[in-house]
Design an enzyme around this catalytic site. Structure first.
Site, PDB file in Angstrom:
ATOM      1  N   LEU A   1     -10.512   5.035  -2.360  1.00  0.00           N
ATOM      2  CA  LEU A   1     -11.018   3.706  -1.754  1.00  0.00           C
ATOM      3  C   LEU A   1      -9.741   2.670  -1.392  1.00  0.00           C
ATOM      4  O   LEU A   1      -8.670   3.107  -2.182  1.00  0.00           O
ATOM      5  CB  LEU A   1     -11.638   3.009  -2.942  1.00  0.00           C
ATOM      6  CG  LEU A   1     -12.978   3.502  -3.442  1.00  0.00           C
ATOM      7  CD1 LEU A   1     -13.747   2.909  -4.465  1.00  0.00           C
ATOM      8  CD2 LEU A   1     -14.165   3.385  -2.358  1.00  0.00           C
ATOM      9  N   LEU A   2      -9.801   1.940  -0.470  1.00  0.00           N
ATOM     10  CA  LEU A   2      -8.663   1.147  -0.042  1.00  0.00           C
ATOM     11  C   LEU A   2      -8.112   0.418  -1.421  1.00  0.00           C
ATOM     12  O   LEU A   2      -9.083  -0.373  -1.794  1.00  0.00           O
ATOM     13  CB  LEU A   2      -8.931   0.411   1.184  1.00  0.00           C
ATOM     14  CG  LEU A   2      -7.703  -0.574   1.600  1.00  0.00           C
ATOM     15  CD1 LEU A   2      -6.851   0.140   2.187  1.00  0.00           C
ATOM     16  CD2 LEU A   2      -8.467  -1.507   2.696  1.00  0.00           C
ATOM     17  N   HIS A   3      -6.973   0.181  -1.546  1.00  0.00           N
ATOM     18  CA  HIS A   3      -6.174  -0.500  -2.547  1.00  0.00           C
ATOM     19  C   HIS A   3      -4.988  -0.960  -2.412  1.00  0.00           C
ATOM     20  O   HIS A   3      -4.225  -0.385  -1.635  1.00  0.00           O
ATOM     21  CB  HIS A   3      -6.420   0.052  -4.093  1.00  0.00           C
ATOM     22  CG  HIS A   3      -5.707   1.302  -4.277  1.00  0.00           C
ATOM     23  ND1 HIS A   3      -6.082   2.519  -3.557  1.00  0.00           N
ATOM     24  CD2 HIS A   3      -4.525   1.260  -4.903  1.00  0.00           C
ATOM     25  CE1 HIS A   3      -5.250   3.209  -3.921  1.00  0.00           C
ATOM     26  NE2 HIS A   3      -4.219   2.780  -4.607  1.00  0.00           N
ATOM     27  N   CYS A   4      -4.648  -2.070  -2.837  1.00  0.00           N
ATOM     28  CA  CYS A   4      -3.227  -2.539  -2.771  1.00  0.00           C
ATOM     29  C   CYS A   4      -2.765  -2.651  -3.963  1.00  0.00           C
ATOM     30  O   CYS A   4      -3.368  -2.700  -5.033  1.00  0.00           O
ATOM     31  CB  CYS A   4      -3.014  -3.848  -1.779  1.00  0.00           C
ATOM     32  SG  CYS A   4      -3.408  -5.166  -2.699  1.00  0.00           S
TER      33      CYS A   4
ATOM     34  N   TYR B   1       1.009  -0.936   0.090  1.00  0.00           N
ATOM     35  CA  TYR B   1      -0.023  -0.101  -0.044  1.00  0.00           C
ATOM     36  C   TYR B   1       0.990   1.365   0.068  1.00  0.00           C
ATOM     37  O   TYR B   1       2.067   1.245   0.832  1.00  0.00           O
ATOM     38  CB  TYR B   1      -0.868   0.096   1.307  1.00  0.00           C
ATOM     39  CG  TYR B   1      -1.577  -1.049   1.383  1.00  0.00           C
ATOM     40  CD1 TYR B   1      -3.143  -0.922   1.271  1.00  0.00           C
ATOM     41  CD2 TYR B   1      -1.207  -2.168   2.159  1.00  0.00           C
ATOM     42  CE1 TYR B   1      -3.895  -2.227   1.244  1.00  0.00           C
ATOM     43  CE2 TYR B   1      -2.263  -3.413   2.402  1.00  0.00           C
ATOM     44  CZ  TYR B   1      -3.386  -3.118   1.779  1.00  0.00           C
ATOM     45  OH  TYR B   1      -4.240  -4.394   2.247  1.00  0.00           O
TER      46      TYR B   1
END
Length: 146
Positions: A40-43, A32
């Site tokens: 938005l949460l993203h990896c 991350y």
């Protein structure tokens, strides 16, 4: 509850990365950004050769080749350890801002031999010709990541 869901997500990402690595014969790095580029949460999953048409700028390069990229295990340790009671995320946000300040001002350097280059074009040309083995930092982060 959130940490358990995140751990489950990380397990699934690791499984997908292992399958992809086996098919492509490359090592993959999962992580991350300390300062996310999207709401938005993203990896990210990226190959350890960093050969991509999308790595065009110094900011992009540094965001994947320095500890600005936080590994899933690091996130889990942070959220289960000293920041477990950081309900509003103020303390962890401060640490992530410090990471940005520390690593996003680094020089463009080959991830193998650490030779500094003045531009992304020169860096990419150098990397294509560089015969040095992978730098320990990148290799350690990749193997720890998948």
């Amino acid at each position: 509850y959130l940490l358990n869901n995140l751990k489950q997500f990380h397990r699934r990402i690791h499984e997908a990365a292992k399958s992809l690595a086996a098919l492509t014969n490359v090592q993959l790095l999962i992580g991350y950004h300390s300062e996310p580029s999207m709401a938005l949460l993203h990896c990210h999953i990226i190959s350890d050769d960093f050969e991509s048409q999308y790595l065009k700028t110094k900011k992009h390069w540094l965001s994947f080749t320095t500890p600005f990229l936080i590994l899933p295990d690091e996130i889990e340790v942070l959220l289960s350890g000293r920041y477990a009671k950081d309900i509003f995320g103020q303390a962890i946000r401060k640490e992530l801002q410090q990471r940005k300040a520390r690593y996003m001002e680094d020089q463009l350097a080959c991830y193998r031999c650490r030779k500094v280059q003045s531009t992304m074009l020169r860096l990419k040309e150098h990397i294509r010709a560089c015969n040095a083995k992978h730098r320990a930092f990148i290799s350690a982060r990749c193997s720890a990541s998948i």
